[in-house]
Scaffold this motif. Sequence first.
Motif: not given
Length: 574
Positions: A143-144, A147, A152, A236-239
């Motif tokens: 995810c990191k 992101s 997304t 995190f951004s977008g998760v």
Amino acid sequence: MAMNDEIQALFSQYIIAGDHAASDYFPLVKELVKKKNESGESRWQKAIDTVYDLVEDEIRTNVRPPTETVKFGTSGWRGQLGKDIFVRSVACVTAAIVEMYATADDSLFRLLGVASCDEAKKRGCVVGHDNRFAGHLLTTVVCKVLSDAGFTVYYAGESTTGVLSAAVLELGAAFSVNLTPSHNPLEYGGYKFNAADAGPAAEEVTGTITRLAREIVDSNYNFDYSSIAGVEPETFSGVTVFDSLATWQSLVRKNRAVHNLDLDAIMASFADSNDMVVVVDSVHGASRLHMPKLLPEIDRCILLRNTADVTFGGIAPEPSSVNMKKVQEVLAARKEKLKLGAIIDPDGDRIRFSDGACEISMNQFGAMAYHFLVVYKKKKGMVAKTVATSNMANCLARAFGEELFEPKVGFKEFKPVIGRALVIFEESDGISIIGHTPEKDAYIGLLLALDMVITTGMSLGRYRDMIEKEYGAYYPDRDGITVSVKGPELLAKLNELEKYGVDSQLMVGSEQKTIKEVITIDGRKMIFEDGSWLMVRPSGTEPKVRFYVESRTESGTNDLVATARGLLQQIGLV
Ligand SMILES: O=P(O)(O)OC[C@H]1O[C@H](O)[C@H](O)[C@@H](O)[C@@H]1O
């Protein structure tokens, strides 16, 4: 010997203090699990936890190249946790996926099912993991990386392969990453990549990921562990976190008219059928989280091995006959007339059935599903199964005047007939149907089985017998041998079997049989005049050579197995 001494002795046999690379944690875990199972003593569990702390440390801190170079095989990248699959290597493979989208040409984008990298970023990625050790940690890494690269991300947490695939379709995502080595033993970790069609990725795609990942592994790529330590992916951004099972249910409901399976009606009928019992063994895998939500909450629905256990209680977590014993025992003790048992692998893409009296393998079940959709659900269309799978489906297709598609082994080979074939399945316990995902999915298999039993009023065994009475019986089997040679050397050995061409003869039991046809799309399938056959191929997921046989008589199967073994002996593999 006192237990602490015993534990100490075992630890010193496998652990070199302060040196993960030289330590061998999983044979130790296996020994400890065995001791725990024998004695029931909770202190063994403490020892197991201690070893897993070391594995976790290795997973967090390993910066060497994986012991086996990254390679996406028949189904994803698999390797040993800590030694092959760890924070940095998973980050490298994810960075390779980012790089692939950033540098893809038109033909690769076509295979990926998106027109551009920007589109992929916007549509995003579904991320999940099975019940294995460090699943959450390693998906947080994925995810990191995604992101940071502006993708997304839909984070499912622990889930199954079929469900994550359904999520790709329902969310319109560009791809999915699923951290699982499927049914492999407890020491394995894995990484599956599915593109926008939600099926296992094409070879060109996984080949690209493999190539880029190797470059990144060898570079000075650095993943900063402190950026994820103690942090949940959704920060995190977008998760975003989502309910993946709900997307699966939504897909099945939406396509009701396509496959004629009515999820809610099937569950309601089961709840109302007082004479029916269902037993599902999750073998501690991710399906244990979904079964209570999917199936009715009644005492005729019994869930086995539904606790969290990254060691799978010490067994090889596959839907084998040996592992089916618990299901059989529970079914045997039940009074209901209609019994249905199932066992599901850790990432929920393989399933095998029992009706209490006999086991129904996917070789049979897939053909039964085809019969069911055509005869009872009034669907019209072709069927697809891999070349190593029973010819019962070929026989049904002929009888229905329909086409049959027979590719080499691997679910990704069904791509050409997705949306056309009513059922796609393979002997290794994988199935899907029209209007569902192009990925194998144990749950759609379970839904089919429930509907078959409810609609026909027959147990699976009786239904199979009825079909065999009308169309003839097939007796498939399969086995394999572990081999130490691999790659070109192994292929050269297997090529020695080329001398068994059309018209040559082989002894099967006491009979000399003539080969009528040879199919070479995957290993070598030799078909005899009476329709029986044997096939030999190297596994794409394990250091094994597999053989598959099918007889037209019950007693003939063992003879074919013996002949297949004999062939492997002849070329020096046994
Ligand atoms: O190549 P093998 O080891 O025989 O494995 C074959 C199997 O590998 C994976 O599980 C794939 O998802 C299956 O579609 C395939 O049937």
